[in-house]
Design a protein around this motif. Structure first.
Motif, mmCIF file in Angstrom:
data_model
loop_
_atom_site.group_PDB
_atom_site.id
_atom_site.type_symbol
_atom_site.label_atom_id
_atom_site.label_comp_id
_atom_site.label_asym_id
_atom_site.label_seq_id
_atom_site.Cartn_x
_atom_site.Cartn_y
_atom_site.Cartn_z
ATOM 1 N N PHE A 106 -2.818 -15.122 -42.185
ATOM 2 C CA PHE A 106 -4.469 -15.907 -42.646
ATOM 3 C C PHE A 106 -5.028 -16.284 -41.258
ATOM 4 O O PHE A 106 -6.524 -15.496 -41.662
ATOM 5 N N MET A 110 -9.539 -14.278 -41.748
ATOM 6 C CA MET A 110 -10.321 -14.862 -41.456
ATOM 7 C C MET A 110 -11.144 -14.282 -40.027
ATOM 8 O O MET A 110 -12.564 -14.176 -40.531
ATOM 9 N N LYS A 113 -13.394 -12.179 -42.244
ATOM 10 C CA LYS A 113 -14.175 -12.891 -42.774
ATOM 11 C C LYS A 113 -15.457 -13.255 -42.486
ATOM 12 O O LYS A 113 -16.473 -13.691 -42.681
ATOM 13 N N GLN A 114 -14.823 -13.440 -40.762
ATOM 14 C CA GLN A 114 -16.189 -14.056 -39.966
ATOM 15 C C GLN A 114 -16.646 -13.207 -39.637
ATOM 16 O O GLN A 114 -18.071 -12.828 -39.476
ATOM 17 N N GLU A 118 -15.152 -8.543 -46.109
ATOM 18 C CA GLU A 118 -14.122 -10.124 -46.906
ATOM 19 C C GLU A 118 -13.598 -8.724 -48.024
ATOM 20 O O GLU A 118 -12.915 -10.015 -48.994
ATOM 21 N N LEU A 125 -5.284 -12.937 -46.560
ATOM 22 C CA LEU A 125 -5.768 -14.067 -46.867
ATOM 23 C C LEU A 125 -4.743 -14.554 -47.994
ATOM 24 O O LEU A 125 -3.504 -15.107 -48.254
ATOM 25 N N GLU A 137 -5.527 -25.403 -47.500
ATOM 26 C CA GLU A 137 -6.536 -24.805 -46.831
ATOM 27 C C GLU A 137 -7.028 -22.948 -46.647
ATOM 28 O O GLU A 137 -7.590 -22.609 -47.254
ATOM 29 N N GLN A 141 -9.560 -20.975 -48.398
ATOM 30 C CA GLN A 141 -9.895 -19.898 -48.469
ATOM 31 C C GLN A 141 -10.464 -18.414 -48.734
ATOM 32 O O GLN A 141 -11.454 -17.710 -48.662
ATOM 33 N N TYR A 142 -9.233 -18.227 -49.311
ATOM 34 C CA TYR A 142 -9.098 -17.241 -50.163
ATOM 35 C C TYR A 142 -10.075 -17.252 -51.623
ATOM 36 O O TYR A 142 -9.869 -15.999 -51.993
ATOM 37 N N LEU A 144 -13.090 -18.192 -51.696
ATOM 38 C CA LEU A 144 -13.704 -18.076 -51.482
ATOM 39 C C LEU A 144 -14.052 -16.671 -51.199
ATOM 40 O O LEU A 144 -15.206 -16.536 -51.500
ATOM 41 N N THR A 145 -13.252 -15.949 -50.491
ATOM 42 C CA THR A 145 -13.204 -15.224 -50.498
ATOM 43 C C THR A 145 -13.469 -14.137 -51.503
ATOM 44 O O THR A 145 -13.976 -12.843 -51.651
ATOM 45 N N ASP A 171 -15.322 -29.756 -51.164
ATOM 46 C CA ASP A 171 -15.294 -28.077 -51.178
ATOM 47 C C ASP A 171 -14.973 -27.830 -52.653
ATOM 48 O O ASP A 171 -15.347 -26.530 -53.416
#
Length: 218
Positions: A106, A110, A113-114, A118, A125, A137, A141-142, A144-145, A171
């Motif tokens: 994870f 991230m 991702k930062q 992606e 992820l 969570e 996040q997966y 979103l990516t 969200d």
């Protein structure tokens, strides 16, 4: 119960001074055991004392160059200080050394991702969600990516699963609203934005989305 276990118990209940004292005693008693240095380094990261944390974690690596957990902790240190490229290097090293845990996959995802990578983030992820399927969570996040990668239907399915597991995830509702707008389903978008605002009234993005949808519907 040994000092390591007692110290971790203290850390869990935020008795940091007591934990630090025990870990320092452990290091004095077993100066060649990297575990004490790793745990003290982790504690110092929690206390945002990054400079000292780096010293202890580097010492752990000196004592055991194949300590995957030491590299993982160094990754966390550099992630916390927004040195994402360096964090990435240490997370990758931890995985190479056999750390097969959801958290390291994870966190590596991230770091990508930062760095707006992606495409590189997504498989890590995904692996994290496979290793820890109950973690909402990680799943979010997966989602979103892959949404950023224009995998819209796949992302929609992920956000729906997030809501099945945590119905008050504002969200997830917001992102489903965005997807519904993208798919020209304005009524569905309106419902998701409203749901997000019921859960989190100060959700600015959801408020903006709702306003935009209402303008289009009128």
């Amino acid at each position: 119960m040994d000092k390591q276990e007692k110290a971790i118990q203290y850390m869990n209940v935020k008795k940091y001074e007591e934990a630090a004292k025990l870990l320092q005693e452990q290091i004095e008693e077993q100066p060649l055991n990297p575990i004490g240095y790793i745990n003290l380094g982790n504690l110092l990261i929690m206390l945002k004392d990054y400079e000292r944390a780096e010293v202890f974690l580097n010492r752990a690596v000196e004592l055991d160059v194949e300590s995957a957990t030491a590299y993982y902790s160094l990754g966390n240190l550099y992630y916390e200080t927004a040195q994402f490229n360096q964090a990435q290097t240490y997370y990758e090293k931890a995985i190479q050394l056999g750390l097969e845990e959801a958290d390291v996959y994870f966190m590596l995802g991230m770091t990508f991702k930062q760095q707006a990578l992606e495409k590189l983030a997504a498989p890590y992820l995904l692996r994290a969600t496979e290793l820890k399927p109950g973690d909402v969570e990680m799943l979010f996040q997966y989602g979103l990516t892959i949404a950023k990668l224009h995998m819209i239907n796949e992302a929609k399915a992920v956000f729906i699963t997030v809501l099945e597991r945590e119905k008050n995830h504002s969200d997830a509702h917001y992102n489903l609203g965005v997807i519904a707008m993208y798919q020209d389903d304005l009524k569905q978008a309106q419902e998701h934005f409203k749901a997000a605002l019921e859960i989190q009234p100060e959700h600015v993005l959801a408020a903006n989305g709702k306003k935009k949808v209402e303008q289009l519907l009128s």
